[in-house]
Write a protein that holds these residues in place. Structure first.
Motif, PDB file in Angstrom:
ATOM      1  N   ASP A 222      -4.834  -1.636  -8.538  1.00  0.00           N
ATOM      2  CA  ASP A 222      -4.448  -2.444  -7.368  1.00  0.00           C
ATOM      3  C   ASP A 222      -4.878  -1.645  -6.068  1.00  0.00           C
ATOM      4  OD1 ASP A 222      -2.811  -0.407  -7.526  1.00  0.00           O
ATOM      5  OD2 ASP A 222      -1.619  -2.192  -6.754  1.00  0.00           O
ATOM      6  N   GLU A 224      -6.813  -0.936  -2.721  1.00  0.00           N
ATOM      7  CA  GLU A 224      -7.389  -1.705  -2.234  1.00  0.00           C
ATOM      8  C   GLU A 224      -8.795  -1.426  -1.919  1.00  0.00           C
ATOM      9  OE1 GLU A 224      -4.203  -0.351   0.261  1.00  0.00           O
ATOM     10  OE2 GLU A 224      -4.420  -0.617  -1.663  1.00  0.00           O
ATOM     11  N   GLU A 256       5.420  -5.032  -8.143  1.00  0.00           N
ATOM     12  CA  GLU A 256       4.022  -5.685  -8.215  1.00  0.00           C
ATOM     13  C   GLU A 256       2.729  -5.296  -7.760  1.00  0.00           C
ATOM     14  OE1 GLU A 256       5.712  -8.740  -5.182  1.00  0.00           O
ATOM     15  OE2 GLU A 256       7.569  -9.035  -7.219  1.00  0.00           O
ATOM     16  N   ARG A 257       3.001  -3.697  -6.268  1.00  0.00           N
ATOM     17  CA  ARG A 257       2.758  -3.204  -5.881  1.00  0.00           C
ATOM     18  C   ARG A 257       2.282  -1.798  -6.175  1.00  0.00           C
ATOM     19  NH1 ARG A 257      -2.250  -3.518  -4.116  1.00  0.00           N
ATOM     20  NH2 ARG A 257      -3.591  -3.168  -2.522  1.00  0.00           N
ATOM     21  N   GLY A 259      -1.352   0.535  -4.848  1.00  0.00           N
ATOM     22  CA  GLY A 259      -2.668   0.530  -3.981  1.00  0.00           C
ATOM     23  C   GLY A 259      -2.875   1.916  -3.985  1.00  0.00           C
TER      24      GLY A 259
END
Length: 284
Positions: A222, A224, A256-257, A259
């Motif tokens: 994930d 970004e 959830e994240r 990054g």
């Protein structure tokens, strides 16, 4: 554990702010954390304390013009990325080695810090490299949102503002942070080259190919900013090294994240940070 602030001097006389994070027992090895672009060393302080708790002496620092190493107006800072590696990171590695040449020394690079590690003049002193969210910044390896804004950044904002102001005012623009003109223009050249620094910086591909130390690469699905394909490209350039390359997803760790920056958040102490501790255990 203790953290001591130091003023180190690069070969050209430039003063650099650094911290030595000392374990409470004799250190097993030394680790130098090379920061990402426009990221102050304080961002890594909690992680450095974690590593010190495992028995490692850890060094953090700011490149000249950045964080606590910034002196005076940034427009007067003539540093580029080559300066940051060949003089600033080099001075920290040399200082750490003088502290105790008998201990193995590892580099831990976040983003830019890991991308450029093979260019270190004293690379033969390095026993291993840990890459966190390290990948190619070339526009073809950017995530779609970054790709859409890249032409404005690289063809308009960077050359115009660096010429007008003498540095890149990223903090005001909400793009990274303030960056010396030379560093931003060199980075621009790499990002506009299909294979990033491997073809954008003379000798970089050879430096990667000649590296023989073990490498741990942690890449996040994930991220970004950077695509996984660019991260894989850089790690595959280590043709003579043993590379432990891992693509990690937040879901695998009930998160959830993660990054590009989340690995260094304090809540990862019991989740992601042990991955680095285990790898260091194997290579000490």
């Amino acid at each position: 554990m203790s953290a001591t602030r130091l003023a180190l001097q690069a070969q050209d006389g430039q003063q650099l702010a650094a911290y030595r994070h000392e374990p409470s027992r004799p250190p097993r090895a030394q680790i130098v954390i090379a920061p990402g672009m426009a990221i102050p060393q304080g961002f890594y302080a909690t992680f450095a304390a974690f590593l010190a708790g495992l028995g490692y002496r850890v060094w953090t620092f700011d490149y000249r013009g950045m964080g606590e190493s910034r002196e005076g107006p940034l427009r007067l800072c003539k540093a580029d990325i080559t300066t940051w590696i060949a003089l600033d990171l080099e001075s920290v590695v040399q200082h750490a080695t003088r502290q105790d040449a008998t201990l193995p020394l590892f580099l831990l690079g976040h983003s830019l810090g890991g991308q450029t590690a093979p260019l270190l003049p004293s690379i033969r002193k390095v026993a291993g490299l840990i890459n966190i969210a390290v990948g190619s910044g070339a526009t073809r390896h950017n995530q779609p949102r970054i790709q859409r804004s890249a032409p404005l950044l690289w063809y308009v904002l960077t050359p115009l503002l660096c010429r007008l102001l003498g540095y890149f005012p990223g903090k005001r623009l909400g793009i990274l942070g303030d960056i010396p003109r030379g560093a931003m223009m060199q980075w621009r050249r790499w990002c506009l080259t299909p294979d990033y620094l491997l073809t954008g910086e003379p000798g970089a591909r050879e430096a990667y190919a000649n590296a023989s130390f073990p490498v741990l690469g942690l890449t996040f699905t994930d991220d970004e900013l950077l695509r996984e394909s660019g991260s894989r490209m850089l790690h595959e350039a280590y043709t003579s090294a043993k590379v432990d390359y891992r693509v990690l997803s937040p879901g695998s760790f009930n998160q959830e994240r993660i990054g590009h920056f989340g690995f260094f958040r304090a809540h990862q102490e019991k989740v992601l940070w042990p991955l680095v501790g285990e790898w260091l255990d194997q290579h000490c």
